[in-house]
Design an enzyme around this catalytic site. Structure first.
Site, short mmCIF file in Angstrom:
data_model
loop_
_atom_site.label_atom_id
_atom_site.label_comp_id
_atom_site.label_asym_id
_atom_site.label_seq_id
_atom_site.Cartn_x
_atom_site.Cartn_y
_atom_site.Cartn_z
N PRO A 112 0.85 -1.20 0.00
CA PRO A 112 0.00 0.00 0.00
C PRO A 112 0.88 1.24 0.00
CG PRO A 112 0.05 -0.99 2.20
CD PRO A 112 0.79 -1.92 1.28
N MET A 113 0.56 2.20 -0.87
CA MET A 113 1.32 3.46 -0.89
C MET A 113 0.35 4.61 -1.12
SD MET A 113 4.89 2.51 -2.85
CE MET A 113 4.21 1.39 -4.05
N GLN A 166 -6.99 -1.02 2.99
CA GLN A 166 -6.29 -0.72 4.23
C GLN A 166 -6.91 0.47 4.96
OE1 GLN A 166 -2.40 1.30 4.69
NE2 GLN A 166 -1.65 -0.67 5.41
N CYS A 196 2.32 3.73 9.53
CA CYS A 196 2.49 5.08 8.98
C CYS A 196 3.29 5.95 9.96
CB CYS A 196 1.14 5.71 8.69
SG CYS A 196 1.31 7.35 7.96
N LYS A 235 -0.57 -4.48 9.19
CA LYS A 235 0.76 -4.20 8.64
C LYS A 235 1.52 -3.42 9.70
CE LYS A 235 3.09 -2.36 4.53
NZ LYS A 235 3.54 -1.00 4.90
N ASP A 298 12.82 -3.12 1.17
CA ASP A 298 14.04 -3.13 0.36
C ASP A 298 14.11 -4.30 -0.63
OD1 ASP A 298 14.63 -0.96 1.86
OD2 ASP A 298 16.30 -1.85 2.97
N GLY A 320 7.14 -2.28 -2.48
CA GLY A 320 6.62 -0.92 -2.54
C GLY A 320 7.39 -0.05 -3.51
N ARG A 321 8.42 0.63 -3.01
CA ARG A 321 9.11 1.66 -3.81
C ARG A 321 9.71 1.11 -5.10
NH1 ARG A 321 12.94 3.39 0.74
NH2 ARG A 321 12.55 1.18 1.18
C1 LIG Z 1 4.93 6.99 -1.08
C2 LIG Z 1 4.69 5.93 -0.04
C3 LIG Z 1 3.44 5.82 0.53
C4 LIG Z 1 3.20 4.82 1.49
N1 LIG Z 1 1.93 4.68 1.99
C5 LIG Z 1 1.65 3.64 2.81
C6 LIG Z 1 0.32 3.38 3.22
O1 LIG Z 1 -0.64 4.06 2.82
N2 LIG Z 1 0.11 2.33 4.06
C7 LIG Z 1 1.14 1.52 4.50
O2 LIG Z 1 0.90 0.57 5.26
N3 LIG Z 1 2.41 1.74 4.11
C8 LIG Z 1 2.68 2.76 3.27
N4 LIG Z 1 3.96 2.93 2.82
C9 LIG Z 1 5.01 1.97 3.21
C10 LIG Z 1 5.12 0.84 2.18
O3 LIG Z 1 3.93 0.09 2.11
C11 LIG Z 1 6.28 -0.11 2.53
O4 LIG Z 1 6.04 -0.67 3.79
C12 LIG Z 1 7.62 0.60 2.56
O5 LIG Z 1 7.78 1.45 1.43
C13 LIG Z 1 8.78 -0.41 2.60
O6 LIG Z 1 8.73 -1.26 1.48
P1 LIG Z 1 9.69 -1.03 0.20
O7 LIG Z 1 11.11 -1.05 0.68
O8 LIG Z 1 9.36 -2.18 -0.71
O9 LIG Z 1 9.33 0.30 -0.37
C14 LIG Z 1 4.24 3.94 1.89
C15 LIG Z 1 5.50 4.08 1.31
C16 LIG Z 1 5.73 5.04 0.35
C17 LIG Z 1 7.10 5.15 -0.27
#
Ligand SMILES: Cc1cc2nc3c(=O)[nH]c(=O)nc-3n(C[C@H](O)[C@H](O)[C@H](O)COP(=O)(O)O)c2cc1C
Length: 402
Positions: A112-113, A166, A196, A235, A298, A320-321
Site C-alpha cells: 500500500p502506498m 487498508q 504510517c 501491517k 528493500d 513498494g518503492r
Molecule cells: C509513497 C509511499 C506511501 C506509502 N503509503 C503507505 C500506506 O498508505 N500504508 C502503509 O501501510 N504503508 C505505506 N507505505 C510503506 C510501504 O507500504 C512499505 O512498507 C515501505 O515502502 C517499505 O517497502 P519497500 O522497501 O518495498 O518500499 C508507503 C511508502 C511510500 C514510499
C-alpha cells in the site's frame, strides 16, 4: 458466544489459535504444513507480455463508464458509498487459479502506498503479475463520515480482486464500522495500518503509534475481527524505536485476537526509511506466530524476494518503492522495451479513464517522472512534465527522453 468475547483485553491471551477466524480450515491446515502460507495467495502466471487484464477493461467501455459513474457519485455529497461492485471477482480469481502451469513460486504483492496505489496503478501491477493488491491507506473516520474524497479513494474494479483495503485509525468502533462498509462494498480483506510514520498521523495515535499501545491495539483487533467476515490482517513495523522493538509482542497479541495475517516492514518508526530493512525482525515474527507473515522492505528484484523468503521463511513478499516506475518488477522475466512502453501508455490511459481530471494530470506527471528514472536527460525533462497542460502533452515530453 465467540470465545473472544469473554477474554479480558487488558490481559491479552497468547494461546495459539487452532485456525483463523475465517477461511477454509482444511486449506489452512495444509498451508501451515507448507510453511504458514497465506490462504488468500494468488498464484499468478507471469510472462513477458503483460496486458490481459487491461485488455479486458479496455474492451469494456461500459465498465469504465460504470466506474466513472461511481466515482462521480462518490464525490457527490449525499450519495452512498458504492464501489464498482463485486460481481466477477470470484470468476476472475478462479480463472487465475486455473492457470497453474508455469506458476512462479514467489508470491509478490503490491505494498500500500498513499497517493500511489489507486485503481489505475493497482490494475497495472496486477497486469504485470502482482498477487494480492492493497489500497492506499483510507482514513476510517473520514469514510464513516461519508467524506467524498475518501469514498472515492475506496472505489475499485472487479478486475482488482483479490483486493485488500487498508484502514487508518485508532478508534476501535470507528475502525470496525469502516471495515464493515468496505467489506459490504466488496473488499476481500481488511488491513489495519500500524506503520504510517507521518508526524500528524502518529500525533493522533494512528499508524505506527499503535505499536506503542499493545493493550489499546488488542481492543482494536478484537473489535475489528468481530465486525467482519473477510480475513483481517495488519501491517506493522519492527517497533516504535530502538528501545521498543515489539513486533513479536504485537504479532502474538494479533494472533490471539484472531487476526489472519501480518505484514512486517521491519524498520522502526524512528528509522523511517533510513538504513537497511533488518530482515531478521521478519524472521522473529515468522517464528513467533502460526498465521501467515508477509515480508516487506528493500526488495527490488526477484532475487531479493527469493533471498527474503529464504532468510525469513515469510509466506509472501510485498514490494513498494521498487514498483514505482517499474511495475514490471512483478513479471517473472525481463520485460522488453516495447512492452514497457505499452504498459506506460496503458497506465496513462487508465489514469485518464478512471480518475477525475483534477487528479489525473498530477498522477500522470508523477508516474511518468518515475518511469523516466535513470534515462539520460530525465532530470532536465521533469520540470516540463509537471507543467504539461494535459496527459497528451506530458506523454510527448516523456517520450522525448524514452
Ligand atoms: C509513497 C509511499 C506511501 C506509502 N503509503 C503507505 C500506506 O498508505 N500504508 C502503509 O501501510 N504503508 C505505506 N507505505 C510503506 C510501504 O507500504 C512499505 O512498507 C515501505 O515502502 C517499505 O517497502 P519497500 O522497501 O518495498 O518500499 C508507503 C511508502 C511510500 C514510499
Amino acid at each position: 458466544m465467540d470465545f473472544r468475547d469473554q477474554r479480558d483485553v487488558g490481559a491479552p491471551c497468547f494461546r495459539r489459535q487452532g485456525r483463523p477466524h475465517s477461511g477454509d480450515a482444511a486449506a489452512y491446515d495444509q498451508n501451515r504444513v507448507l510453511g504458514h502460507r497465506d490462504p488468500l495467495s494468488v498464484p499468478v502466471v507471469r510472462g513477458t507480455c503483460p496486458g490481459h487484464v487491461f485488455q479486458r477493461i479496455g474492451s469494456s467501455g461500459s465498465r469504465v463508464a460504470s466506474y466513472r459513474r461511481h466515482f462521480r457519485r462518490a464525490t457527490n455529497p449525499g450519495s452512498s458509498l458504492e464501489g464498482a461492485g463485486r460481481s466477477g471477482g470470484d470468476r476472475h480469481r478462479s480463472t487465475r487459479r486455473g492457470k497453474m502451469t508455469g506458476v512462479t513460486q514467489l508470491d509478490l504483492r503490491l505494498a500500500p502506498m498513499a497517493g500511489v496505489t489507486n485503481a489505475p496503478f493497482r490494475l497495472i501491477a496486477r497486469e504485470c503479475g502482482a498477487g494480492l493488491l492493497t489500497s492506499e491507506e483510507i482514513d476510517a473516520k473520514a469514510l464513516v463520515e461519508d467524506n467524498a474524497k475518501t469514498r472515492a479513494l475506496a472505489l475499485h474494479l472487479p478486475e482488482e480482486k483479490p483486493l485488500a483495503m487498508q484502514l487508518l485509525g485508532a478508534d476501535p468502533d470507528v475502525l470496525a464500522e469502516a471495515a464493515r462498509r468496505l467489506e459490504a462494498d466488496g473488499a476481500d480483506r481488511i488491513d489495519l495500518n500500524m506503520g504510517c510514520p507521518v508526524a500528524k498521523i502518529v500525533a493522533k495515535g494512528q499508524g505506527a503509534a499503535l505499536m506503542r499501545d499493545p493493550l489499546g491495539t488488542a481492543m482494536i483487533f478484537r473489535t475489528m475481527r468481530k465486525a467482519i467476515q473477510v480475513p483481517f490482517t495488519i501491517k506493522i513495523r519492527g517497533g516504535w524505536d530502538d528501545r521498543t522493538l515489539n513486533a513479536v509482542e504485537i504479532a502474538r497479541i494479533a494472533e490471539s485476537e484472531g487476526v489472519d495475517g501480518i505484514t512486517v516492514h521491519p524498520r522502526t518508526r524512528s528509522q523511517q526509511f533510513t538504513g537497511q530493512a533488518p530482515w531478521d525482525v521478519i524472521r522473529t515474527v515468522v517464528d513467533a506466530v502460526r498465521i501467515p507473515v508477509v515480508g516487506n522492505g528493500d526488495v527490488a528484484s526477484h532475487d531479493d524476494a527469493r533471498a527474503m523468503t529464504e532468510a525469513t521463511g515469510c509466506a509472501a513478499v510485498m514490494i513498494g518503492r521498487a514498483a514505482l516506475g517499474r511495475p514490471w518488477i512483478f513479471a517473472g522475466s525481463d520485460v522488453a522495451r516495447e512492452d514497457r512502453a505499452r504498459i506506460i501508455r496503458r497506465h496513462v490511459q487508465l489514469i485518464e479513464d478512471l480518475l477525475p481530471a483534477r487528479l489525473a494530470l498530477t498522477q500522470v506527471a508523477k508516474h511518468l517522472a518515475w518511469y523516466s528514472t535513470g534515462l539520460p536527460g530525465a532530470a532536465r525533462m521533469r520540470p516540463a512534465l509537471f507543467h504539461a497542460r494535459d496527459a497528451e502533452e506530458a506523454l510527448s515530453i516523456f517520450w522525448s527522453v524514452w
